[in-house]
Design a protein around this motif. Structure first.
Motif, PDB file in Angstrom:
ATOM      1  N   THR A  30      -7.490 -15.558  13.607  1.00  0.00           N
ATOM      2  CA  THR A  30      -7.818 -14.374  12.815  1.00  0.00           C
ATOM      3  C   THR A  30      -6.849 -14.321  11.641  1.00  0.00           C
ATOM      4  OG1 THR A  30      -6.279 -12.929  13.992  1.00  0.00           O
ATOM      5  CG2 THR A  30      -8.529 -13.125  14.901  1.00  0.00           C
ATOM      6  N   ASN A  31      -7.178 -13.529  10.646  1.00  0.00           N
ATOM      7  CA  ASN A  31      -6.260 -13.380   9.516  1.00  0.00           C
ATOM      8  C   ASN A  31      -4.925 -12.808   9.976  1.00  0.00           C
ATOM      9  OD1 ASN A  31      -7.770 -14.436   7.346  1.00  0.00           O
ATOM     10  ND2 ASN A  31      -9.028 -12.599   7.329  1.00  0.00           N
ATOM     11  N   ALA A  32      -4.954 -11.855  10.899  1.00  0.00           N
ATOM     12  CA  ALA A  32      -3.708 -11.279  11.412  1.00  0.00           C
ATOM     13  C   ALA A  32      -2.832 -12.352  12.046  1.00  0.00           C
ATOM     14  CB  ALA A  32      -4.011 -10.161  12.414  1.00  0.00           C
ATOM     15  N   GLU A  33      -3.444 -13.250  12.820  1.00  0.00           N
ATOM     16  CA  GLU A  33      -2.692 -14.342  13.449  1.00  0.00           C
ATOM     17  C   GLU A  33      -2.125 -15.293  12.399  1.00  0.00           C
ATOM     18  OE1 GLU A  33      -5.143 -14.641  17.683  1.00  0.00           O
ATOM     19  OE2 GLU A  33      -5.841 -15.774  15.946  1.00  0.00           O
ATOM     20  N   ARG A  34      -2.888 -15.557  11.345  1.00  0.00           N
ATOM     21  CA  ARG A  34      -2.401 -16.436  10.275  1.00  0.00           C
ATOM     22  C   ARG A  34      -1.166 -15.853   9.603  1.00  0.00           C
ATOM     23  NH1 ARG A  34      -8.157 -17.082   9.132  1.00  0.00           N
ATOM     24  NH2 ARG A  34      -8.712 -19.242   9.554  1.00  0.00           N
ATOM     25  N   TYR A  35      -1.226 -14.561   9.258  1.00  0.00           N
ATOM     26  CA  TYR A  35      -0.080 -13.927   8.599  1.00  0.00           C
ATOM     27  C   TYR A  35       1.141 -13.927   9.516  1.00  0.00           C
ATOM     28  CZ  TYR A  35      -3.395 -12.132   5.113  1.00  0.00           C
ATOM     29  OH  TYR A  35      -4.339 -12.016   4.135  1.00  0.00           O
ATOM     30  N   ALA A  36       0.931 -13.593  10.780  1.00  0.00           N
ATOM     31  CA  ALA A  36       2.043 -13.547  11.737  1.00  0.00           C
ATOM     32  C   ALA A  36       2.700 -14.910  11.877  1.00  0.00           C
ATOM     33  CB  ALA A  36       1.548 -13.042  13.089  1.00  0.00           C
ATOM     34  N   GLU A  37       1.899 -15.957  11.968  1.00  0.00           N
ATOM     35  CA  GLU A  37       2.432 -17.305  12.158  1.00  0.00           C
ATOM     36  C   GLU A  37       3.110 -17.833  10.899  1.00  0.00           C
ATOM     37  OE1 GLU A  37       0.611 -21.707  12.764  1.00  0.00           O
ATOM     38  OE2 GLU A  37      -0.193 -20.153  14.074  1.00  0.00           O
ATOM     39  N   LEU A  38       2.439 -17.718   9.767  1.00  0.00           N
ATOM     40  CA  LEU A  38       2.958 -18.294   8.528  1.00  0.00           C
ATOM     41  C   LEU A  38       4.194 -17.549   8.013  1.00  0.00           C
ATOM     42  CD1 LEU A  38       2.563 -20.448   6.333  1.00  0.00           C
ATOM     43  CD2 LEU A  38       1.123 -18.817   5.116  1.00  0.00           C
ATOM     44  N   TRP A  39       4.205 -16.230   8.167  1.00  0.00           N
ATOM     45  CA  TRP A  39       5.285 -15.417   7.590  1.00  0.00           C
ATOM     46  C   TRP A  39       6.278 -14.916   8.630  1.00  0.00           C
ATOM     47  CZ3 TRP A  39       5.849 -15.662   2.538  1.00  0.00           C
ATOM     48  CH2 TRP A  39       4.758 -16.116   1.792  1.00  0.00           C
ATOM     49  N   GLU A 110      -3.445   3.352  -8.002  1.00  0.00           N
ATOM     50  CA  GLU A 110      -3.101   4.639  -8.611  1.00  0.00           C
ATOM     51  C   GLU A 110      -2.242   5.487  -7.668  1.00  0.00           C
ATOM     52  OE1 GLU A 110      -6.713   5.138  -6.177  1.00  0.00           O
ATOM     53  OE2 GLU A 110      -6.183   3.691  -7.713  1.00  0.00           O
ATOM     54  N   GLU A 111      -2.272   5.147  -6.391  1.00  0.00           N
ATOM     55  CA  GLU A 111      -1.458   5.827  -5.385  1.00  0.00           C
ATOM     56  C   GLU A 111      -0.043   5.236  -5.414  1.00  0.00           C
ATOM     57  OE1 GLU A 111      -1.378   5.850  -0.576  1.00  0.00           O
ATOM     58  OE2 GLU A 111      -3.360   5.879  -1.493  1.00  0.00           O
ATOM     59  N   ASN A 112       0.911   5.978  -4.949  1.00  0.00           N
ATOM     60  CA  ASN A 112       2.283   5.485  -4.864  1.00  0.00           C
ATOM     61  C   ASN A 112       2.393   4.628  -3.595  1.00  0.00           C
ATOM     62  OD1 ASN A 112       4.969   5.069  -5.332  1.00  0.00           O
ATOM     63  ND2 ASN A 112       5.622   7.050  -4.531  1.00  0.00           N
ATOM     64  N   LEU A 113       2.109   3.339  -3.728  1.00  0.00           N
ATOM     65  CA  LEU A 113       2.105   2.436  -2.581  1.00  0.00           C
ATOM     66  C   LEU A 113       3.523   2.031  -2.185  1.00  0.00           C
ATOM     67  CD1 LEU A 113      -0.772   0.088  -3.768  1.00  0.00           C
ATOM     68  CD2 LEU A 113      -0.932   1.825  -1.991  1.00  0.00           C
ATOM     69  N   SER A 114       3.726   1.898  -0.886  1.00  0.00           N
ATOM     70  CA  SER A 114       4.996   1.359  -0.398  1.00  0.00           C
ATOM     71  C   SER A 114       4.694  -0.021   0.183  1.00  0.00           C
ATOM     72  CB  SER A 114       5.593   2.290   0.656  1.00  0.00           C
ATOM     73  OG  SER A 114       4.667   2.521   1.701  1.00  0.00           O
ATOM     74  N   GLY A 115       5.681  -0.664   0.735  1.00  0.00           N
ATOM     75  CA  GLY A 115       5.463  -1.975   1.334  1.00  0.00           C
ATOM     76  C   GLY A 115       6.636  -2.898   1.116  1.00  0.00           C
ATOM     77  N   LYS A 116       6.342  -4.187   1.066  1.00  0.00           N
ATOM     78  CA  LYS A 116       7.394  -5.182   0.854  1.00  0.00           C
ATOM     79  C   LYS A 116       6.796  -6.452   0.283  1.00  0.00           C
ATOM     80  CE  LYS A 116       8.994  -5.459   5.134  1.00  0.00           C
ATOM     81  NZ  LYS A 116       9.681  -5.894   6.348  1.00  0.00           N
ATOM     82  N   ILE A 117       7.682  -7.299  -0.212  1.00  0.00           N
ATOM     83  CA  ILE A 117       7.293  -8.598  -0.753  1.00  0.00           C
ATOM     84  C   ILE A 117       8.108  -9.662  -0.032  1.00  0.00           C
ATOM     85  CG2 ILE A 117       7.177 -10.055  -2.810  1.00  0.00           C
ATOM     86  CD1 ILE A 117       7.179  -7.425  -4.476  1.00  0.00           C
ATOM     87  N   LEU A 118       7.419 -10.638   0.536  1.00  0.00           N
ATOM     88  CA  LEU A 118       8.083 -11.760   1.191  1.00  0.00           C
ATOM     89  C   LEU A 118       7.866 -12.998   0.342  1.00  0.00           C
ATOM     90  CD1 LEU A 118       6.851 -11.154   4.861  1.00  0.00           C
ATOM     91  CD2 LEU A 118       8.967 -10.366   3.812  1.00  0.00           C
ATOM     92  N   GLU A 119       8.881 -13.861   0.281  1.00  0.00           N
ATOM     93  CA  GLU A 119       8.762 -15.074  -0.524  1.00  0.00           C
ATOM     94  C   GLU A 119       9.342 -16.257   0.238  1.00  0.00           C
ATOM     95  OE1 GLU A 119       9.482 -16.576  -5.096  1.00  0.00           O
ATOM     96  OE2 GLU A 119       9.925 -14.516  -4.542  1.00  0.00           O
ATOM     97  N   LYS A 120       8.676 -17.401   0.101  1.00  0.00           N
ATOM     98  CA  LYS A 120       9.145 -18.638   0.718  1.00  0.00           C
ATOM     99  C   LYS A 120       9.806 -19.509  -0.345  1.00  0.00           C
ATOM    100  CE  LYS A 120       6.014 -19.007   4.577  1.00  0.00           C
ATOM    101  NZ  LYS A 120       6.814 -19.472   5.672  1.00  0.00           N
ATOM    102  N   GLU A 121      10.539 -20.515   0.111  1.00  0.00           N
ATOM    103  CA  GLU A 121      11.245 -21.415  -0.810  1.00  0.00           C
ATOM    104  C   GLU A 121      10.306 -22.149  -1.763  1.00  0.00           C
ATOM    105  OE1 GLU A 121      13.881 -24.071   1.241  1.00  0.00           O
ATOM    106  OE2 GLU A 121      14.936 -22.431   2.227  1.00  0.00           O
ATOM    107  N   ASP A 122       9.084 -22.415  -1.324  1.00  0.00           N
ATOM    108  CA  ASP A 122       8.134 -23.147  -2.174  1.00  0.00           C
ATOM    109  C   ASP A 122       7.469 -22.265  -3.234  1.00  0.00           C
ATOM    110  OD1 ASP A 122       6.288 -21.648  -0.735  1.00  0.00           O
ATOM    111  OD2 ASP A 122       5.201 -23.366   0.069  1.00  0.00           O
ATOM    112  N   GLY A 123       7.826 -20.974  -3.259  1.00  0.00           N
ATOM    113  CA  GLY A 123       7.257 -20.061  -4.240  1.00  0.00           C
ATOM    114  C   GLY A 123       6.084 -19.251  -3.721  1.00  0.00           C
ATOM    115  N   SER A 124       5.637 -19.527  -2.505  1.00  0.00           N
ATOM    116  CA  SER A 124       4.561 -18.735  -1.912  1.00  0.00           C
ATOM    117  C   SER A 124       5.048 -17.305  -1.693  1.00  0.00           C
ATOM    118  CB  SER A 124       4.120 -19.335  -0.574  1.00  0.00           C
ATOM    119  OG  SER A 124       3.600 -20.623  -0.761  1.00  0.00           O
ATOM    120  N   ARG A 125       4.131 -16.343  -1.881  1.00  0.00           N
ATOM    121  CA  ARG A 125       4.503 -14.935  -1.737  1.00  0.00           C
ATOM    122  C   ARG A 125       3.472 -14.187  -0.901  1.00  0.00           C
ATOM    123  NH1 ARG A 125       4.643 -16.377  -6.677  1.00  0.00           N
ATOM    124  NH2 ARG A 125       2.914 -15.117  -7.441  1.00  0.00           N
TER     125      ARG A 125
END
Length: 144
Positions: A30-39, A110-125
């Protein structure tokens, strides 16, 4: 008789090998599993995927993957909230439009979004945008 048994065994083996290869390459995740594994992130329970899109080159590993998840409680996504995060709104909007995301499925910039940004050494974000108002979290993964 022996010939049909041998063909049957070969078919079962071929299916098993292709299933194993598919699992290892992530075709059945699933997409959730992909994000969890990769990041290497822990995704909260109670998320439901409500929209997903990706660029055509994503099958080769590079490209853009976009997923929106919804939850019943606004605080479900609190683990993704970091202070003073500024998202590159214009870049993200352009990227999402390029992969065909319709306006109604875009993050509410347009909403005041919160969150975070993750970055890998290869430039992936990975941009994780949280809308407490809509009780949604938006993942924009750009891999290079």
């Amino acid at each position: 008789m022996k010939k049909s048994v041998c063909i049957g065994i070969l078919c079962v083996l071929a299916f098993g090998v292709s299933l194993d290869v598919g699992l290892k390459l992530g075709f059945m995740q699933t997409n959730a599993e992909r994000y969890a594994e990769l990041w290497k992130i822990k995704l909260p329970q109670g998320m439901t995927e409500v929209y997903s899109a990706h660029s055509k080159d994503m099958a080769l590993g590079d490209g853009v993957r976009y997923t929106a998840f919804e939850a019943e409680k606004a605080d479900t996504f609190s683990t993704f909230v970091q202070e003073n995060v500024e998202f590159p709104q214009d870049e993200l909007e352009t990227t999402l439009k390029q992969i065909g995301v319709p306006e109604e499925s875009m993050p509410p910039f347009e909403e005041n979004l919160s969150g975070k940004i993750l970055e890998k050494e290869d430039g992936s974000r990975l941009y994780i945008l949280v809308s407490t108002q809509e009780k949604r979290v938006y993942f924009v993964q750009i891999t290079v």
